[in-house]
Motif scaffolding. Structure first.
Motif, PDB file in Angstrom:
ATOM      1  N   ASP A   1       2.340  28.648  71.646  1.00  0.00           N
ATOM      2  CA  ASP A   1       1.068  28.128  72.150  1.00  0.00           C
ATOM      3  C   ASP A   1       0.247  27.602  70.971  1.00  0.00           C
ATOM      4  O   ASP A   1      -0.138  28.371  70.088  1.00  0.00           O
ATOM      5  CB  ASP A   1       0.309  29.234  72.877  1.00  0.00           C
ATOM      6  N   PRO A   2      -0.032  26.290  70.917  1.00  0.00           N
ATOM      7  CA  PRO A   2      -0.772  25.720  69.781  1.00  0.00           C
ATOM      8  C   PRO A   2      -2.126  26.383  69.542  1.00  0.00           C
ATOM      9  O   PRO A   2      -2.533  26.554  68.395  1.00  0.00           O
ATOM     10  CB  PRO A   2      -0.935  24.247  70.156  1.00  0.00           C
ATOM     11  N   LYS A   3      -2.819  26.753  70.600  1.00  0.00           N
ATOM     12  CA  LYS A   3      -4.128  27.414  70.448  1.00  0.00           C
ATOM     13  C   LYS A   3      -3.964  28.785  69.807  1.00  0.00           C
ATOM     14  O   LYS A   3      -4.759  29.190  68.956  1.00  0.00           O
ATOM     15  CB  LYS A   3      -4.836  27.553  71.796  1.00  0.00           C
TER      16      LYS A   3
ATOM     17  N   ALA B   1      -4.317  32.321  65.159  1.00  0.00           N
ATOM     18  CA  ALA B   1      -3.664  33.286  64.265  1.00  0.00           C
ATOM     19  C   ALA B   1      -3.821  32.868  62.802  1.00  0.00           C
ATOM     20  O   ALA B   1      -4.100  33.703  61.938  1.00  0.00           O
ATOM     21  CB  ALA B   1      -2.187  33.419  64.628  1.00  0.00           C
ATOM     22  N   ILE B   2      -3.660  31.579  62.525  1.00  0.00           N
ATOM     23  CA  ILE B   2      -3.865  31.094  61.156  1.00  0.00           C
ATOM     24  C   ILE B   2      -5.318  31.322  60.751  1.00  0.00           C
ATOM     25  O   ILE B   2      -5.603  31.717  59.619  1.00  0.00           O
ATOM     26  CB  ILE B   2      -3.466  29.608  61.030  1.00  0.00           C
ATOM     27  N   GLY B   3      -6.239  31.113  61.677  1.00  0.00           N
ATOM     28  CA  GLY B   3      -7.650  31.382  61.403  1.00  0.00           C
ATOM     29  C   GLY B   3      -7.906  32.855  61.116  1.00  0.00           C
ATOM     30  O   GLY B   3      -8.689  33.191  60.226  1.00  0.00           O
ATOM     31  N   ASP B   4      -7.250  33.749  61.857  1.00  0.00           N
ATOM     32  CA  ASP B   4      -7.393  35.184  61.606  1.00  0.00           C
ATOM     33  C   ASP B   4      -6.937  35.537  60.189  1.00  0.00           C
ATOM     34  O   ASP B   4      -7.597  36.297  59.483  1.00  0.00           O
ATOM     35  CB  ASP B   4      -6.573  35.999  62.620  1.00  0.00           C
ATOM     36  N   VAL B   5      -5.807  34.973  59.784  1.00  0.00           N
ATOM     37  CA  VAL B   5      -5.287  35.238  58.438  1.00  0.00           C
ATOM     38  C   VAL B   5      -6.221  34.654  57.380  1.00  0.00           C
ATOM     39  O   VAL B   5      -6.517  35.299  56.370  1.00  0.00           O
ATOM     40  CB  VAL B   5      -3.852  34.690  58.276  1.00  0.00           C
TER      41      VAL B   5
ATOM     42  N   ALA C   1     -14.236  21.743  54.597  1.00  0.00           N
ATOM     43  CA  ALA C   1     -15.491  22.482  54.757  1.00  0.00           C
ATOM     44  C   ALA C   1     -15.218  23.794  55.490  1.00  0.00           C
ATOM     45  O   ALA C   1     -14.432  23.831  56.434  1.00  0.00           O
ATOM     46  CB  ALA C   1     -16.502  21.646  55.539  1.00  0.00           C
ATOM     47  N   ARG C   2     -15.855  24.852  55.038  1.00  0.00           N
ATOM     48  CA  ARG C   2     -15.665  26.179  55.632  1.00  0.00           C
ATOM     49  C   ARG C   2     -15.962  26.154  57.131  1.00  0.00           C
ATOM     50  O   ARG C   2     -15.189  26.681  57.930  1.00  0.00           O
ATOM     51  CB  ARG C   2     -16.547  27.195  54.907  1.00  0.00           C
ATOM     52  N   GLU C   3     -17.057  25.535  57.508  1.00  0.00           N
ATOM     53  CA  GLU C   3     -17.441  25.477  58.918  1.00  0.00           C
ATOM     54  C   GLU C   3     -16.395  24.732  59.739  1.00  0.00           C
ATOM     55  O   GLU C   3     -16.091  25.109  60.877  1.00  0.00           O
ATOM     56  CB  GLU C   3     -18.810  24.819  59.092  1.00  0.00           C
ATOM     57  N   ALA C   4     -15.847  23.662  59.173  1.00  0.00           N
ATOM     58  CA  ALA C   4     -14.815  22.893  59.866  1.00  0.00           C
ATOM     59  C   ALA C   4     -13.552  23.727  60.052  1.00  0.00           C
ATOM     60  O   ALA C   4     -12.884  23.652  61.094  1.00  0.00           O
ATOM     61  CB  ALA C   4     -14.497  21.613  59.102  1.00  0.00           C
ATOM     62  N   LEU C   5     -13.222  24.553  59.061  1.00  0.00           N
ATOM     63  CA  LEU C   5     -12.062  25.431  59.182  1.00  0.00           C
ATOM     64  C   LEU C   5     -12.271  26.471  60.272  1.00  0.00           C
ATOM     65  O   LEU C   5     -11.372  26.740  61.071  1.00  0.00           O
ATOM     66  CB  LEU C   5     -11.746  26.118  57.847  1.00  0.00           C
TER      67      LEU C   5
ATOM     68  N   GLY D   1      -9.729  29.798  68.639  1.00  0.00           N
ATOM     69  CA  GLY D   1      -8.941  29.715  69.865  1.00  0.00           C
ATOM     70  C   GLY D   1      -9.202  28.455  70.662  1.00  0.00           C
ATOM     71  O   GLY D   1      -8.397  28.068  71.501  1.00  0.00           O
ATOM     72  N   THR D   2     -10.314  27.788  70.394  1.00  0.00           N
ATOM     73  CA  THR D   2     -10.638  26.542  71.095  1.00  0.00           C
ATOM     74  C   THR D   2     -10.474  25.320  70.201  1.00  0.00           C
ATOM     75  O   THR D   2     -10.679  24.202  70.647  1.00  0.00           O
ATOM     76  CB  THR D   2     -12.092  26.579  71.618  1.00  0.00           C
ATOM     77  N   GLY D   3     -10.098  25.553  68.944  1.00  0.00           N
ATOM     78  CA  GLY D   3      -9.944  24.448  68.005  1.00  0.00           C
ATOM     79  C   GLY D   3      -8.652  23.687  68.227  1.00  0.00           C
ATOM     80  O   GLY D   3      -7.764  24.103  68.962  1.00  0.00           O
TER      81      GLY D   3
END
Length: 104
Positions: free
Chosen positions: A32-34, A39-43, A59-63, A69-71
């Motif tokens: 699931d791409p989301k 998961a990459i964001g969690d890490v 940019a940190r905010e962009a990351l 989960g909605t990105g």
């Protein structure tokens, strides 16, 4: 007495290379791409989003937005973040089960 429910943050438990690899591999296996982006964001949060932003030039905010989960991060963002985490993605063939007699 009401039950108290708190949010669970996986980034609090991603504190060693083995658990990070297992977590990301499970997300990629799900497909699931989301979920993968999240998961990459969690890490990235576990390692420090500010440091990841510095290393990738994003940019940190962009990351935070892209790796939620909605990105919907671009492939370049995913590759850049994984590289800053000293990880990569590899392509391997999917193992298919051989059709048995009951499949006919």
């Amino acid at each position: 007495m009401p039950v108290e429910i708190t949010d669970w943050d996986p980034s609090e438990y991603l504190d060693d290379e083995e658990s990070i690899r297992a977590y990301l591999n499970a997300a990629f296996e799900d497909g699931d791409p989301k979920l993968i982006a999240s998961a990459i964001g969690d890490v990235a949060r576990a390692r420090g989003m500010t440091q990841i932003a510095r290393e990738t030039g994003f940019a940190r905010e962009a990351l935070y937005r892209a790796l939620s989960g909605t990105g919907n991060p671009e492939l370049g963002t995913v590759i850049g973040v994984l590289k800053s985490l000293n990880m990569t993605v590899r392509v391997e063939p999917i193992e298919r089960q051989v059709a048995g007699a009951s499949d006919f």
